[in-house]
Design an enzyme around this catalytic site. Structure first.
Site, PDB file in Angstrom:
ATOM      1  N   ASP A 277       0.868  -1.176   0.000  1.00  0.00           N
ATOM      2  CA  ASP A 277       0.000   0.000   0.000  1.00  0.00           C
ATOM      3  C   ASP A 277       0.905   1.226   0.000  1.00  0.00           C
ATOM      4  OD1 ASP A 277      -2.375   1.556   0.291  1.00  0.00           O
ATOM      5  OD2 ASP A 277      -1.835   1.821   2.399  1.00  0.00           O
TER       6      ASP A 277
ATOM      7  N   ASP B  14      -1.261  -0.819   6.323  1.00  0.00           N
ATOM      8  CA  ASP B  14      -1.328  -0.302   7.690  1.00  0.00           C
ATOM      9  C   ASP B  14      -2.214  -1.164   8.581  1.00  0.00           C
ATOM     10  OD1 ASP B  14      -3.879   0.307   6.875  1.00  0.00           O
ATOM     11  OD2 ASP B  14      -3.597   2.468   6.839  1.00  0.00           O
TER      12      ASP B  14
ATOM     13  N   ASP C 122      -6.490  -1.470   4.965  1.00  0.00           N
ATOM     14  CA  ASP C 122      -6.131  -2.521   4.021  1.00  0.00           C
ATOM     15  C   ASP C 122      -6.484  -3.911   4.544  1.00  0.00           C
ATOM     16  OD1 ASP C 122      -3.525  -0.409   3.795  1.00  0.00           O
ATOM     17  OD2 ASP C 122      -4.575  -0.918   1.959  1.00  0.00           O
TER      18      ASP C 122
END
Length: 827
Positions: free
Chosen positions: A501, A699, A703
């Site tokens: 991410d 995190d 996600d």
């Protein structure tokens, strides 16, 4: 297999299909779940999950389904307790067979960690009854501390009187490094007894060689046999009482048989070697256990509580409540998680994050229990009780991880279940048939059969894998990586592709508001920021928090909101003063003025993130521009991953293409931008088809679906995130990206050691057992090689406790090669 029922709360009849789909998606991806079934009675949805407790803990299952509003019955409980008295892997079966016979109880014992995981129904079988059964077996539970017992008693529903009747801890698991040999031996009684046995055996053997008195000879040999058997004899007696035939029983049968044939020295030497091997194994494993248990000693026992009148008293940490204020002096450990109210200092967070350098902390920053305050005094507001602190939760997860089994362990268990009966049958045939078919005597055939049985016993095979996993989990926790079980450790070793991410992972996750652009110049910028911050005030996304921080810095009073909704990948919407305010991406169907559109495009081309504020879904009020910064070690980490053989690295972000292209310099294989959550899942599926084993790094909050969908989910910066600690397979409490290649290297090293242990154990069995069966390896040699192989595989596993990542080439050199540009994909 074990089946447990969970009730789905806040699920109306009209939402039943949606709830079932959400839960099914999580269960389908969860290792250890074999089947599940939904029932709907009286408009109440429930799910019965059948799972393998050796792979998946009940607590982990509950954590994974909690976000889907599925909860266990309040009477179902799980706890992990330490046990005294576990001397070999066979203790696991003894404990599990006895405790699992109780109604409503499932127990999983772990000899390497000397612990027991209990999953039980308090109404069917209360905890004191389980403790009583363990006591009858000769195993004493060791609880963390009396104050924690009180906390546990409340959560488990047992009375304080019952708590007082439970065994209390009488020792601390701390590494004893005393220089005095005698004191060291006193703390290791099995080594002391084996030393006495060795001395007694030597005296008895010298008497035999010198032709001395048989009375003294037998006396000293008997002392040697007895002192060497104080740890193993109780296990043999317990096996006989349960009508079980195992190595402990057979060792004593073999020693007795040798003595009955006049081979007193051989019988005593057999028991001495058996005791020596067990003591060496215990000593080696105690190092691994100490590495894990050291986590429980980093928090102080007391704290300096500041009262409302300004006075300060010292109180037990367990008495601290949320909202209490405490004083932390320089070079004192922080008692519980909190927020700094006064002062500024540097805090050594190595116990949590594994980061060597202290971190500067100021007013408003969060600090964690067990970390060390260094330069200045701090006044803290306690935000979590001691039992719910980050270090307590990490320790709990590590303890649970020790009681799970990897695929390799499950495989060796299945092999052992078939192999052991075959060995016993072969032993009986050697005892019975060899004297009938050859000229060997019954006594000699019996000794050869016992030597064969000893050499063929799979003790080294049984301990090699769990010992390596225990050491790897202990070492990973030390370097700031929390691995939630052996199955995830093995998966990590096979990872070939990693998806990242962007926000909070490759960037710092602390975006800054740079500009406020109004669609109507007659309006005030602060009013637009006020609307945006009001909507985003309770949203956890880093961009939302950045908007809220900007409003706080400008001391803007926020408005109350109603009907707040959040759409993943799009933004948030709420009623503010009766008008629907939306903060996020530009809604479809809304056209911007030419000037506003050009301005927004220019900012996006500079890599900034643009957040639009609209009213009633049809009128753009303006936008905010924010910028996040790359982590300083992001490029180095990507290069390190390439160096250790990770063949593909991708960026999966919901941010716009221009912001994503700022990460071109990192050396990623390709970049996917403008993604919705379902787009990330589809891309992970594509990567899995191509590379089979894929990790997702995020995190752990926004996600969570992607982390759950990947082969391995890795949550970054999770020390302050309960959700990340619960949902990810591997957790990095700190924000050091380099821990990812470190963890992969550790997983691969542990896999190599597991393979080495298995090959060595099988080689000893394959070579020595046939030689023992035909008489070329006597009983003493068989015992020596059997116990030696067990100790050696344990010592080999201990090498993981000293694991240091392989040195990798620096990429900060001015002569570094040009980084190939990634493939950019716009979803």
């Amino acid at each position: 297999m074990h089946t447990v029922s969970l009730t789905v709360q806040d699920c109306t009849p009209g939402q039943s299909n949606q709830c079932q789909g959400c839960i099914s998606q999580r269960l389908d991806l969860q290792p250890g779940v074999t089947s599940y079934r939904f029932t709907n009675q009286n408009d109440a949805l429930s799910v019965a999950v059948t799972y393998d407790p050796r792979v998946l803990t009940l607590a982990e299952l509950a954590r994974q389904l909690r976000c889907s509003h599925a909860h266990l019955d309040p009477n179902i409980a799980q706890m992990v307790i330490k046990l005294k008295g576990m001397h070999n892997p066979r203790c696991e079966r003894t404990i599990e067979s006895t405790i699992n016979a109780l109604s409503g109880v499932y127990a999983t014992a772990s000899y390497p960690s000397s612990s027991l995981r209990l999953e039980f129904d308090r109404l069917q079988c209360p905890l004191p009854e389980i403790i009583r059964r363990l006591d009858l077996l000769g195993y004493s539970p060791v609880f963390p501390a009396p104050v924690d017992l009180h906390t546990t008693s409340q959560s488990l529903g047992i009375t304080q009187k019952q708590v007082e009747q439970l065994p209390k801890q009488t020792e601390k698991y701390t590494a004893n490094k005393q220089s005095n040999i005698w004191n060291w031996l006193r703390t290791h009684p099995d080594i002391l007894l084996v030393s006495i046995s060795a001395l007694s055996f030597l005296i008895g053997f010298l008497i035999f060689v010198l032709g001395g008195s048989d009375v003294w000879r037998i006396t000293f040999l008997a002392i040697a046999a007895i002192t060497a058997s104080t740890q193993t004899a109780p296990e043999a007696v317990q096996s006989i009482r349960q009508f079980k035939l195992d190595v402990d029983v057979l060792m004593f049968v073999a020693a007795t048989g040798a003595a009955s044939l006049g081979h007193y020295e051989e019988g005593a030497f057999l028991l001495f070697l058996f005791g020596l091997g067990a003591a060496g194994e215990h000593l080696a494993l105690s190092r691994a256990r100490s590495a894990i248990n050291a986590l429980s000693t980093v928090t102080p026992d007391t704290a300096d509580l500041i009262h409302s009148d300004g006075s300060i008293t010292t109180v037990p940490v367990s008495n601290l409540k949320i909202g209490d204020q405490v004083l932390v002096k320089p070079y004192a450990r922080i008692p519980s998680d909190g927020e700094i109210l006064q002062g500024a200092s540097e805090v050594d967070q190595a116990t949590i994050t594994g980061e060597a350098q202290p971190v500067a902390k100021h007013i408003g920053d969060s600090v964690f229990a067990g970390t060390m305050n260094t330069t200045n005094a701090l006044t803290l507001n306690i935000t979590k009780t001691a039992s719910e602190s980050t270090i307590a939760r990490i320790l709990k997860l590590v303890e649970e991880a020790q009681t799970t089994k990897s695929k390799t362990q499950l495989f060796t268990d299945r092999i052992e279940a078939v192999y052991v009966p075959i060995v016993f049958l072969a032993t009986i045939l050697l005892v019975v048939l060899v004297p009938l078919l050859t000229t060997k005597s019954w006594g000699l055939s019996f000794l050869h059969a016992m030597a064969f049985l000893t050499a063929a016993s799979p003790c080294a095979l049984a301990i090699g894998t769990p010992a390596a996993i225990l050491c790897a989990i202990a070492r990973s926790a030390k370097i700031g990586v929390l691995i939630k079980g052996g199955i995830h450790l093995e998966q990590l070793a096979h990872i070939k592709a990693i998806a990242f991410d962007k926000t909070g992972t490759l960037t710092t996750g602390q975006p800054q508001l740079l500009d406020i652009v109004m669609a109507d110049q007659d309006n005030e910028p602060t009013e637009l920021l006020k609307l945006a911050a009001s909507v985003e005030s309770s949203i956890s996304h880093p961009l939302a928090q950045a908007i809220k921080r900007a409003a706080e810095q400008k001391k803007i009073q926020l408005e109350s909101v109603l009907e707040l909704t959040q759409t993943a990948g799009q933004g948030a919407s709420a009623l503010v003063k009766g008008q629907r305010i939306t903060v996020g991406k530009l809604p479809t169907g809304i056209d911007l003025s030419e000037d506003l559109n050009e301005h927004a495009n220019q900012l996006e081309q500079q890599g900034l993130t643009v957040i639009y504020i609209t009213r009633n879904q049809n009128h753009v009020l303006g936008f905010l521009s924010l910028q996040d910064t790359l982590r300083s070690n992001a490029q180095r980490t990507i290069q390190q991953l390439n160096d250790i053989g990770i063949t593909h690295t991708s960026l999966l972000t919901g941010d716009h293409v221009e912001a994503a292209t700022r990460l071109n310099s990192l050396g990623l294989s390709n970049i996917h931008a403008d993604l919705l959550p379902e787009d990330k899942l589809n891309l992970i599926d594509e990567l899995t088809k191509q590379y089979k084993h894929v990790a997702m790094v995020g995190d752990g909050v926004n996600d969570a679906p992607a982390l759950a969908h990947a082969s391995i989910g890795i949550a970054m910066g999770a020390a302050g995130s309960d959700v990340a600690l619960e949902t990810a397979d591997i957790v990095l409490p700190g924000s050091n990206l380099s821990r990812i290649p470190n963890a992969i290297q550790l997983a691969r090293r542990s896999r190599k050691i597991i393979i080495q242990n298995l090959v060595f154990a099988l080689a000893v069995i394959a070579i020595v057992s046939p030689l023992a069966a035909i008489g070329f390896a006597n009983l003493a040699v068989a015992v020596f090689l059997h116990e030696g192989s067990t100790v050696l595989v344990t010592l080999n596993a201990l090498r993981l406790l000293r694991f240091n990542p392989d040195p990798l080439p620096a990429i900060d050199s001015p002569h570094q090669p040009a980084i190939e540009q990634p493939t950019l994909v716009n979803a």
